[in-house]
Design a protein around this motif. Structure first.
Motif, short mmCIF file in Angstrom:
data_model
loop_
_atom_site.label_atom_id
_atom_site.label_comp_id
_atom_site.label_asym_id
_atom_site.label_seq_id
_atom_site.Cartn_x
_atom_site.Cartn_y
_atom_site.Cartn_z
N GLU A 1 -9.49 -11.32 -17.48
CA GLU A 1 -9.87 -10.73 -18.76
C GLU A 1 -8.74 -9.96 -19.45
O GLU A 1 -8.72 -9.83 -20.67
CB GLU A 1 -11.07 -9.78 -18.56
CG GLU A 1 -12.34 -10.47 -18.08
CD GLU A 1 -12.93 -11.42 -19.12
OE1 GLU A 1 -12.69 -11.18 -20.32
OE2 GLU A 1 -13.60 -12.38 -18.72
N ARG A 2 -7.82 -9.41 -18.66
CA ARG A 2 -6.79 -8.54 -19.21
C ARG A 2 -5.41 -9.05 -18.83
O ARG A 2 -5.19 -9.49 -17.70
CB ARG A 2 -6.96 -7.10 -18.71
CG ARG A 2 -8.26 -6.45 -19.14
CD ARG A 2 -8.48 -5.11 -18.47
NE ARG A 2 -8.49 -5.19 -17.02
CZ ARG A 2 -9.47 -5.74 -16.30
NH1 ARG A 2 -10.53 -6.25 -16.91
NH2 ARG A 2 -9.41 -5.78 -14.99
N GLU B 1 -6.18 -8.42 -24.71
CA GLU B 1 -7.58 -8.51 -24.28
C GLU B 1 -8.43 -8.95 -25.46
O GLU B 1 -8.22 -8.50 -26.59
CB GLU B 1 -8.04 -7.15 -23.76
CG GLU B 1 -9.42 -7.14 -23.12
CD GLU B 1 -9.78 -5.79 -22.54
OE1 GLU B 1 -10.63 -5.73 -21.63
OE2 GLU B 1 -9.20 -4.77 -23.00
N ASP B 2 -9.36 -9.86 -25.20
CA ASP B 2 -10.26 -10.36 -26.24
C ASP B 2 -9.49 -10.91 -27.45
O ASP B 2 -9.89 -10.73 -28.60
CB ASP B 2 -11.22 -9.25 -26.71
CG ASP B 2 -12.15 -8.77 -25.61
OD1 ASP B 2 -12.49 -9.60 -24.74
OD2 ASP B 2 -12.49 -7.58 -25.60
N ARG C 1 -7.44 -20.35 -20.93
CA ARG C 1 -8.58 -19.97 -20.09
C ARG C 1 -9.32 -21.24 -19.72
O ARG C 1 -9.74 -21.99 -20.60
CB ARG C 1 -9.49 -18.99 -20.81
CG ARG C 1 -10.54 -18.35 -19.89
CD ARG C 1 -11.22 -17.19 -20.57
NE ARG C 1 -12.22 -16.55 -19.72
CZ ARG C 1 -11.97 -15.61 -18.82
NH1 ARG C 1 -10.73 -15.18 -18.66
NH2 ARG C 1 -12.94 -15.09 -18.09
#
Length: 721
Positions: free
Chosen positions: A44-45, A65-66, A449
């Motif tokens: 995630e990070r 992130e995101d 991802r």
């Protein structure tokens, strides 16, 4: 033929004239480049370091992130800037020199197991922050901090201070020593000179996964010869002392210790020497003097040791209760055992990822008993994540790609992750791969991802003011990979061009790659000055199999020079405008040594040379690096005589410029001074350019900029351009 860069030149010429300053200001186009990626185990990070522009020398800590970037630590921001400016501890300055670090600020960091707590040092002060938010916190410590690393659960920070390994809680309480100091020559938790400079092991301690103990290196340099690096331009400053083990002299004594936070301490019982199967030669030394890798995973501590003669490497499993070891893997080689970065890697199942010979001449991997395909030359193991092992490799030596292998599902086979021709590497965590790609078109960082691109990290480096126009060539009977750079204003038949060879050509580094790197821009800049620039990777360089890389064993010059000459003649046969009556070579470090050797040994081919930081006396270089190729100088003195240049000084008949940084502790300035003295004694005129305050990497902006111009002017004059 158009005159290069006269007063009537157009805009591209003006840009090229500004290039040396840009090259220096951007620190070889390294500023603004994201680096040191850490991907959290859940993917995630992504943490990384980068400045704010292609000319910003202050490195900052960022979080991706995101799909967005967020600045975590700015050394020039509130809180940090309020502190009185200090100076990094000597051990940290040495570490940066070994790493060729060109920036300031946050230049390294470490995280806990979940990548939620981050620790770093600024000028010896310890800081921590949490990735979920909040300002960085200064942590009080007992002394200046080097290499701080959180425990896996993030409750403690280990760090080195004045030779001792200590731990402190993240709130600054309970700061206490675990080991040391044991005297002025002993350190705990740091790596020795050879480990950092020649082996590639920069760390000196490793947390257990439970966070209750550490595996710690104790380094004793009492028997190591000392070098004193003075600053002649500032004679009031005391010299810097470096424990430097030159070829044939004593190495640092490195031992490993298991240290529990409860205070118990157990020495790892490393083997004394290699036994049956160790290859014999004129010089044989079975003693395990080098700790080349170490770590602690879920299966316990894992250590790799290598003999002094580098012909045996053992991978050892350590019993954390007793310190006893069990050999998991033995590797021998009659020349030397090559060390593959990232290996050994032990998977959760206990299976090993280690170097292997999958067939033919290929240097590959064995992953849990399965070998990589023949012809796939493996460069580095990146790590394991989401059931896959990731590594870099190439089938063509000018390209390096990211590959993966599903260790839990062998039927899935080997998959190539990167696509475009270029040089690729990655960082991995969970289902996330951060693909770092350098191609002829530039530099990109893509976040994947589950194999699908989901975003990117910005690369802020400046575009070179010259546009590289390399011609890809494969030359001679050995298909020597080469690149030819011609002036943008030159057309076939315009007239003869003097030829400048600008290789590296030494062990461990390639410069003929499908990539736009700083050396590519420099080669094109020299071409715009009126040269045809030829760059060739010959025998001894990586990427073309074991025999190719080890062909320099015992002789570091003959085959390498032969390949440069063969490439030159083959290129001239293909491009008649190359003028073989005006040929020069320039280089730094190994290629500086090669350039000096070129005019000494082959004045019929080479008519001038610029030799920067040239290791002219091989006896002065360090044990692990030099003995790998030439053996022990007391046993094989002929190897060192044949590969050093001092006895050949009387052969100089061509213009030669020697350049050296006076603060260089890798290739000591003594190399150039001894060569210059031999040339002077032989009555051979030459030019010496000392660089005050410069180390092995010339970092001062004005010096680096002016050096390119001085090289150009010397070569132009020497070749009548």
């Amino acid at each position: 033929m158009n005159p290069p860069f006269d007063a009537t030149a157009d805009a591209p010429a003006t840009a090229a004239e500004r290039f040396p300053l840009q090259f220096a200001r951007t620190r070889r186009f390294s500023l603004g480049v994201p680096r040191q990626f850490t991907v959290s185990p859940d993917g995630e990070r992504v943490l990384f370091l980068r400045g704010t522009s292609g000319t910003d020398p202050v490195s900052r800590l960022w979080l991706y992130e995101d799909g967005t970037e967020r600045l975590l630590a700015d050394p020039l921001g509130p809180g940090f800037a309020d502190d009185a400016p200090g100076e990094a501890p000597p051990e940290e300055r040495d570490r940066r020199e070994r790493a060729r670090e060109t920036s300031s600020g946050v230049v390294s960091y470490a995280t806990d197991a979940s990548a939620r707590l981050v620790a770093f040092a600024l000028q010896g002060v310890l800081w921590v922050l949490r990735t979920e938010g909040g300002a960085p916190l200064r942590v009080a410590t007992a002394g200046p901090v080097v290499d701080p690393r959180p425990s896996p659960d993030g409750s403690l920070i280990a760090y080195v201070s004045r030779g001792a390994l200590r731990t402190v809680r993240t709130d600054g309480t309970d700061d206490r020593p675990l080991a040391g100091p044991d005297g002025e020559h002993v350190t705990y938790g740091l790596s020795d000179y050879v480990a950092q400079e020649s082996i590639g092991r920069s760390r000196g301690y490793w947390w257990s996964p439970r966070g209750d103990a550490l595996l710690v290196a104790r380094v004793d340099t009492a028997q190591v010869s000392k070098r004193y690096i003075a600053d002649p331009a500032n004679p009031e400053r005391p010299p810097r002392v470096v424990a430097y083990p030159a070829a044939g002299t004593a190495n640092a004594r490195v031992s490993l210790h298991l240290m529990r936070l409860s205070g118990e301490r157990t020495e790892v019982r490393l083997p004394g020497e290699a036994g049956e199967g160790h290859p014999e030669d004129v010089w044989t030394d079975r003693a395990f003097e080098y700790v080349v890798a170490a770590g602690w995973d879920g299966n316990g501590p894992l250590v790799t040791v290598q003999t002094r003669d580098q012909r045996s490497v053992h991978v050892l499993e350590v019993d954390e209760a007793s310190g006893a070891v069990r050999t998991l893997r033995r590797t021998q080689d009659p020349a030397w055992v090559a060390l593959r970065p990232g290996t050994p890697l032990r998977l959760g199942s206990g299976a090993l990822v280690v170097p292997a010979r999958p067939g033919g001449d290929t240097q590959g991997l064995e992953i849990g008993g399965v070998t990589t395909p023949p012809g796939l030359e493996v460069r580095e193991v990146i790590g394991a994540a989401d059931g896959r092992v990731f590594f870099t490799a190439g089938e063509e030596p000018t390209e390096i790609h990211v590959w993966s292998y599903a260790a839990d599902d062998p039927d899935d086979g080997f998959l190539r992750v990167s696509g475009a021709p270029g040089v690729h590497t990655a960082a991995v965590g969970g289902p996330t791969v951060v693909l770092d790609s350098r191609t002829p078109d530039g530099h990109t960082v893509t976040v994947l991802r589950a194999g699908v691109p989901t975003g990117s990290v910005a690369v802020l480096t400046e575009e070179p003011l010259v546009t590289p126009r390399p011609l890809a060539l494969s030359l001679g009977e050995r298909d020597l990979r080469s690149r030819l750079y011609l002036p943008s204003w030159h057309r076939p038949g315009d007239g003869p061009l003097p030829v400048l060879l600008s290789p590296y050509a030494g062990h461990g580094m390639q410069v003929v790659l499908e990539v736009r790197a700083w050396w590519v821009a420099v080669a094109q800049w020299f071409a715009e000055q009126g040269f045809a620039v030829l760059v060739t990777d010959g025998r001894g360089t990586p990427g073309r199999g074991e025999a190719w890389e080890k062909s320099v064993h015992g002789d570091r010059l003959t085959a390498v020079l032969e390949d440069q000459i063969d490439a030159l003649h083959a290129a001239a046969a293909r491009y008649p405008d190359l003028d073989l009556t005006r040929v020069a070579m320039r280089g730094w470090s190994f290629s500086g040594y090669l350039a000096a050797a070129a005019v000494l040994r082959h004045p019929e081919v080479f008519h001038a040379a610029v030799a920067g930081a040239a290791p002219a006396d091989r006896r002065l270089y360090d044990t692990h690096w030099e003995e790998r190729f030439l053996g022990h100088p007391d046993v094989l003195p002929g190897n060192y005589t044949r590969n050093s240049l001092l006895d050949e000084a009387s052969a100089l008949t061509r213009p030669l410029m020697l350049v050296h940084g006076l603060a260089d502790d890798n290739v000591a300035v003594a190399h150039t001074l001894r060569l210059s003295a031999a040339l002077l004694a032989a009555g051979r005129p030459h030019t010496v350019l000392p660089l005050s305050g410069a180390g092995h990497l010339v970092g001062q902006e004005q010096t680096a900029s002016s050096l390119l111009l001085l090289e150009r002017d010397f070569l132009r004059k020497s070749l009548d351009l």
